[in-house]
Each structure stands twice: as C-alpha cells, then as structure tokens.
Design a protein around this motif. Structure first.
Motif, short mmCIF file in Angstrom:
data_model
loop_
_atom_site.label_atom_id
_atom_site.label_comp_id
_atom_site.label_asym_id
_atom_site.label_seq_id
_atom_site.Cartn_x
_atom_site.Cartn_y
_atom_site.Cartn_z
N LYS A 135 0.82 -1.21 0.00
CA LYS A 135 0.00 0.00 0.00
C LYS A 135 0.86 1.27 0.00
O LYS A 135 0.37 2.35 -0.35
CB LYS A 135 -0.94 0.00 1.20
N LEU A 136 2.13 1.15 0.39
CA LEU A 136 3.03 2.31 0.32
C LEU A 136 3.27 2.72 -1.12
O LEU A 136 3.51 3.90 -1.41
CB LEU A 136 4.37 1.98 0.99
N VAL A 137 3.20 1.73 -2.02
CA VAL A 137 3.38 2.00 -3.45
C VAL A 137 2.03 2.20 -4.13
O VAL A 137 1.87 3.07 -5.00
CB VAL A 137 4.15 0.84 -4.13
N LEU A 138 1.02 1.41 -3.71
CA LEU A 138 -0.33 1.49 -4.29
C LEU A 138 -1.33 1.77 -3.16
O LEU A 138 -1.83 0.85 -2.52
CB LEU A 138 -0.67 0.17 -5.00
N PRO A 139 -1.64 3.03 -2.89
CA PRO A 139 -2.50 3.40 -1.75
C PRO A 139 -3.91 2.82 -1.81
O PRO A 139 -4.60 2.80 -0.78
CB PRO A 139 -2.55 4.94 -1.83
N ILE A 140 -4.34 2.33 -2.98
CA ILE A 140 -5.69 1.77 -3.09
C ILE A 140 -5.89 0.59 -2.15
O ILE A 140 -7.00 0.28 -1.73
CB ILE A 140 -5.99 1.35 -4.55
N PHE A 141 -4.78 -0.07 -1.76
CA PHE A 141 -4.88 -1.24 -0.89
C PHE A 141 -4.81 -0.88 0.59
O PHE A 141 -4.61 -1.76 1.43
CB PHE A 141 -3.76 -2.23 -1.22
N SER A 142 -5.01 0.38 0.93
CA SER A 142 -4.89 0.81 2.32
C SER A 142 -6.05 0.34 3.18
O SER A 142 -5.88 0.08 4.38
CB SER A 142 -4.77 2.35 2.40
N SER A 143 -7.24 0.24 2.62
CA SER A 143 -8.40 -0.10 3.44
C SER A 143 -9.54 -0.59 2.56
O SER A 143 -9.46 -0.55 1.32
CB SER A 143 -8.87 1.12 4.25
N PHE A 184 20.24 -4.06 1.47
CA PHE A 184 20.93 -3.87 2.75
C PHE A 184 22.45 -3.91 2.55
O PHE A 184 23.19 -3.20 3.24
CB PHE A 184 20.49 -4.93 3.75
N ILE A 185 22.90 -4.75 1.63
CA ILE A 185 24.33 -4.79 1.32
C ILE A 185 24.76 -3.47 0.72
O ILE A 185 25.79 -2.88 1.11
CB ILE A 185 24.63 -5.96 0.35
N VAL A 186 23.96 -2.96 -0.24
CA VAL A 186 24.27 -1.67 -0.86
C VAL A 186 24.25 -0.56 0.19
O VAL A 186 25.16 0.29 0.23
CB VAL A 186 23.25 -1.37 -1.99
N MET A 187 23.23 -0.54 1.05
CA MET A 187 23.13 0.49 2.09
C MET A 187 24.34 0.44 3.03
O MET A 187 24.91 1.48 3.39
CB MET A 187 21.84 0.30 2.89
N SER A 188 24.75 -0.76 3.41
CA SER A 188 25.89 -0.92 4.33
C SER A 188 27.18 -0.42 3.70
O SER A 188 28.01 0.23 4.36
CB SER A 188 26.02 -2.38 4.75
N ASP A 283 13.52 4.21 6.06
CA ASP A 283 13.77 5.64 6.24
C ASP A 283 15.26 5.92 6.34
O ASP A 283 15.77 6.92 5.81
CB ASP A 283 13.05 6.13 7.50
N ALA A 284 15.99 5.04 7.04
CA ALA A 284 17.43 5.21 7.17
C ALA A 284 18.12 5.11 5.81
O ALA A 284 19.07 5.85 5.53
CB ALA A 284 18.00 4.15 8.13
N ALA A 285 17.62 4.21 4.97
CA ALA A 285 18.20 4.07 3.63
C ALA A 285 18.04 5.35 2.82
O ALA A 285 18.95 5.75 2.07
CB ALA A 285 17.52 2.90 2.90
N GLU A 286 16.90 6.04 2.99
CA GLU A 286 16.69 7.29 2.29
C GLU A 286 17.66 8.36 2.78
O GLU A 286 18.20 9.14 1.99
CB GLU A 286 15.25 7.77 2.47
N ILE A 287 17.92 8.37 4.10
CA ILE A 287 18.86 9.35 4.67
C ILE A 287 20.28 9.09 4.16
O ILE A 287 21.02 10.01 3.81
CB ILE A 287 18.83 9.29 6.21
N ILE A 288 20.63 7.80 4.07
CA ILE A 288 22.00 7.42 3.70
C ILE A 288 22.25 7.58 2.20
O ILE A 288 23.31 8.06 1.78
CB ILE A 288 22.29 5.97 4.15
N TRP A 292 15.58 6.28 -3.81
CA TRP A 292 15.64 5.05 -4.60
C TRP A 292 15.95 3.82 -3.72
O TRP A 292 15.39 2.74 -3.93
CB TRP A 292 16.68 5.18 -5.71
N LEU A 293 16.82 4.01 -2.73
CA LEU A 293 17.18 2.89 -1.87
C LEU A 293 16.04 2.57 -0.89
O LEU A 293 15.82 1.40 -0.54
CB LEU A 293 18.47 3.18 -1.12
N LYS A 294 15.32 3.60 -0.47
CA LYS A 294 14.16 3.37 0.39
C LYS A 294 13.13 2.50 -0.32
O LYS A 294 12.62 1.52 0.26
CB LYS A 294 13.52 4.69 0.80
N VAL A 295 12.84 2.83 -1.58
CA VAL A 295 11.87 2.05 -2.35
C VAL A 295 12.38 0.63 -2.54
O VAL A 295 11.61 -0.34 -2.43
CB VAL A 295 11.61 2.71 -3.71
N TRP A 296 13.66 0.47 -2.79
CA TRP A 296 14.25 -0.86 -2.98
C TRP A 296 14.11 -1.72 -1.73
O TRP A 296 13.76 -2.90 -1.80
CB TRP A 296 15.72 -0.69 -3.37
#
Length: 471
Positions: A135-143, A184-188, A283-288, A292-296
């Motif tokens: 639902k973070l990508v497709l909000p229609i599935f939120s409820s 996670f490997i890429v983020m690290s 969220d940490a991936a987006e900061i780092i 694009w890494l957050k979505v991944w």
C-alpha cells in the motif's frame, strides 16, 4: 514391553517406521543443501526487518550486544537440539516424533497441536504484512474491499506456489533471500564512510527509558523457530549429513544479516531513538543514499514476507503429513498430490485457517500462539534430554558433544527465556492459550475415538514401535 534404550541394530527399524509413507506413486525430488539453508533462514528471520525495535527499546549498544550474544544463549542451543534430533529421527513429524518417542503419543499429539497452531496463525500475518508494504506504493490497498481482496488473492497465490513442490519453494527462497538482502548490502557499503564508531556504544538518548520487555521480545522472536524446518526432514537429501550443515550455514547467515545493517545504520546516522520502530531501515536508507534505496528496501520487504510465508506454510503442511505417518491424523493427511508430490490437504487446511484469521484483529491471539510455542519448546528441550537418557545407544549421526549434565545447563538457559515470555503474558493470553491447549487435548482423544470406531483410516506406525518395545 518397554526398554530403557534401543541398540544400534534398532536404527533401521526406527528409520523405516518413521519415514514418510508411500502414499503416491509420484516420488518428489529431495531438497538439497542450499535451498534448505534458505528455508531455515526464512523460518527464523527473512532479513533485518523487525530488529529496529531493539534500538528503540534499549539503545544502540544493547541492541548490538543483543544480536551478537543472544544467538549463543538461545539460537545455538535450539539449533543444536534440532540438528541432533532431526538427524536421529529424520521423519516429517519433526518435533512431534521427538515428543512421541520421549513421552508417548499423548505428548506427541499435544506438541503437534501447540506447534501447528502457533505456526499457522503466525502464517496469517504474512499476507497482511505484504499488503501493508504494497500500500506504500499502491495506496488503493490501504483499506476497505480492495485491501481484503488483495489479502485473499495474495494468500491463494502464495499457497499455490507452495503446492507446486518443495524444490520449487526452496529455490524460490534462495532467489528471494538474495534479492531481498541486496539493498541492505548496498546500504551498508554506502554507509561505511559515514560511520562514527562512537555511536555504537551509545546507551540511548538521555531521558528515554529502557523497555526491556520489548527488547527481549524483539531478540527472542527475531532469532527463533530453528526447529520448524525439522518437519521437512523426510524431504531432505541425506538428512543426516545435510541438516547439521544447513543449520550451521543458516545460523551464520542469519546473524550476519542482522548485525551488518544494524552496525551500518547505527554508526552512520545520529540517534533519534523514537524513530527506531519496525520499518525504520527504509527511512534510514533514504537518509543514507536517497529515495531510490528506500523504495528498494520496501520492495525487498515484500519479497522477504513472501519467503517467510512459503517457509512457514511448508513447515505446517509437512508437519501434518508427518502426524499422519505417525497415526495422529487420518491417513488422508498423508496423501500427496499426484502432480507435484506435495501434501495438498495440509496446504489446503493451513490456507483456510490463514484466510480466516487474516481478517481478524488478533493481537491477543498471536500472543497466545507465542505462549503455546513456548510450551512446545519446553517440551522439546525435555524430550531432547529424556531421549539422551532413554535411548543412549541409538545411532546419532550428529551428536551434541556434551554429557547429560552439560546438556541440562545448555537447555536450562533458553528455558528461562521461555518462562519469562510466558510470565509476562496477559490474562487474556493465559485464557486463550488454556482454551487452545484444551482443544488440542480434546482433539487427541477424539482421534483415538475415531480410530477405535474405524470411522477413519489411520496409520499404525506408532503402535508398531510400541510392539517392538521401542517406546
């Protein structure tokens, strides 16, 4: 007539009686080492997702120490017990066989009830989690109706994948494990230049209290369920050799998958402890590194949940097949699909229960199921110790290199955590757990009644073992 132990000459009989029944002419392909490693990995972890709460509860230093030390006092004992018993009694019943061999059919059946209920109701959370990430990508599935429909369809699709064969599920787990860990490997790697080692020794932000219950529960449930794969022992190629290797490999893999991202993020980002809740790694991936890494990582979370579902469903379905082999369930549960060689009724029943529970608010039910799992683990440790005493001469392809007093100490430490988990349960959890346990006891006597009246066909492998004096 009961004997205190079985001789080494009894081992072929044990393997013969406890091996899966030839219920179909289609012989499924055996599971190899690498797929088994990833199935165990998904039974236990499925990635770093979910460990964030340990930092929020107690700060970076305790979180790092927890995920470094806790495997030695909880995961390793559970994995060692699993390795010895799964290679000594390599049937699909897994822990059901162990309790049955140690204490008799009543305790074997009750173990089966506790573990199946804990597994199949936990299974219901995975499609819900999958849709929560989607639902973070497709909000229609939120409820509303779209959300319920998505849960229904995703559950059926994931269960059908399981129906197509354990080999397919195993290699799917390999693919999902690698792809879900890549971000996670890429983020690290990206985080390395930003790491300040002094952040690792932080006890948490000043004024933020320690939530030790949340901390220990986070460790416990992120490093648990090593024994679940034992119900697949009858499907594994050379289980006596493969299982110990798979457990060791999965253990190292799991610990590294937790520790490396934890060290990277806590070292690279200034601590805001209240942000460290489930899902914070995205969220940490987006900061780092950026959006694009957050979505991944969010996509990786969906893939990880799929792997968790497939591993857990396999464990539940093959447990029922193993219980049919032992005579705890009607032989119908031991019938395999003529197309894929999978226990179709076990998969169907687990899927139906999953669908029923996934539409409910089941926080207390899940807590109760965890309570039942703890009861099952206490019985499992007791079975392990008693079988060492009761059957000392049985051939053990893998043997924990300790005498009985050392094994007692090894089992008492994790048992203390199990007692702690049960002690902090609410009254509702105690009540629901008691009702489910009474239901499991009633089921045992009902199955015995059906057997005595010849209403259903049962296998009598357990009775044959008793006739040979091996109980």
């Amino acid at each position: 007539m009961e004997t205190s132990h079985a001789s080494s000459n009894d081992q072929p009989l044990l393997e013969q009686e406890l091996s899966p029944l030839p219920t179909t002419t289609n012989t499924p392909k055996k599971l190899a080492l690498i797929p088994l490693v990833f199935l165990i990995y998904f039974e236990v972890a499925g990635g770093p997702y979910g460990e964030e709460s340990a930092v929020g509860a107690a700060g970076p230093l305790f979180a790092i120490l927890g995920f470094f030390i806790f495997p030695f006092i909880w995961s390793i004992p559970e994995a060692l017990v699993t390795a010895e018993l799964a290679t000594t009694f390599p049937g699909n019943g897994g822990f059901v066989i162990w309790a049955h061999r140690a204490f008799g059919p009543f305790w074997g059946s009750l173990m089966g009830s506790w573990k199946f209920l804990s597994g199949v109701i936990n299974l219901a959370s995975y499609p819900v989690l999958c849709i929560d990430y989607l639902k973070l990508v497709l909000p229609i599935f939120s409820s509303g109706l779209p959300r319920y429909f998505a849960i229904f369809v995703s559950t059926l699709v994931l269960s059908f994948l399981n129906y197509t064969g354990l080999t397919i599920v195993g290699y799917t787990a390999v693919s999902l494990g690698i792809v879900s860990l890549l971000p996670f490997i890429v983020m690290s790697l990206i985080a390395i230049p930003k790491i300040d080692p002094s952040r690792w020794i932080s006890l948490g932000e000043e004024g933020v209290g320690k939530d030790w219950t949340l901390f220990f529960n986070t460790l416990f449930w992120n490093l648990n369920f090593w024994d679940n794969a034992s119900t697949l022992a009858g499907e594994v190629e050379q289980p006596q050799k493969t299982f110990p290797k798979a457990l060791l490999s999965a253990g190292l893999f799991t610990c590294l998958a937790y520790l490396i991202p934890l060290l990277a993020v806590t070292g690279a980002i200034p601590l805001h402890q209240e942000d460290w809740v489930d899902g914070y790694f995205a969220d940490a991936a987006e900061i780092i590194a950026g959006k694009w890494l957050k979505v991944w990582i969010e996509i990786g979370a969906i893939l990880s949940v799929i792997g968790l579902y497939e591993a857990q469903l396999s464990s539940c379905a093959y447990q029922l097949l193993g219980m049919a082999d032992l005579g705890f369930l009607p032989q119908l549960f031991g019938v395999r699909s003529t197309w894929f060689g999978t226990p179709w009724l076990g998969i169907l029943l687990s899927t139906v229960i999953t669908l029923a529970v996934s539409y409910m608010s089941f926080v207390n039910i899940i807590s109760s199921v965890n309570f039942l799992y703890s009861l099952g683990m206490l019985l499992e440790f007791a079975s392990f110790l008693w079988l060492r005493k009761k059957l000392p001469a049985v051939n053990r392809p893998f043997r924990v290199p300790m005498s009985l007093p050392g094994l007692l100490v090894m089992c008492l430490i994790p048992s203390g955590f199990l007692v702690y988990v049960m002690a902090v349960a609410t009254k509702t959890v105690f009540l629901v757990s008691a009702l489910l346990t009474l239901g499991g006891i009633a089921w045992y006597f009902f199955m015995n009644f059906c057997n005595s009246k010849k209403w259903l066909d049962f296998n009598h492998a357990g009775e044959k073992l008793e006739d040979h004096g091996l109980e």
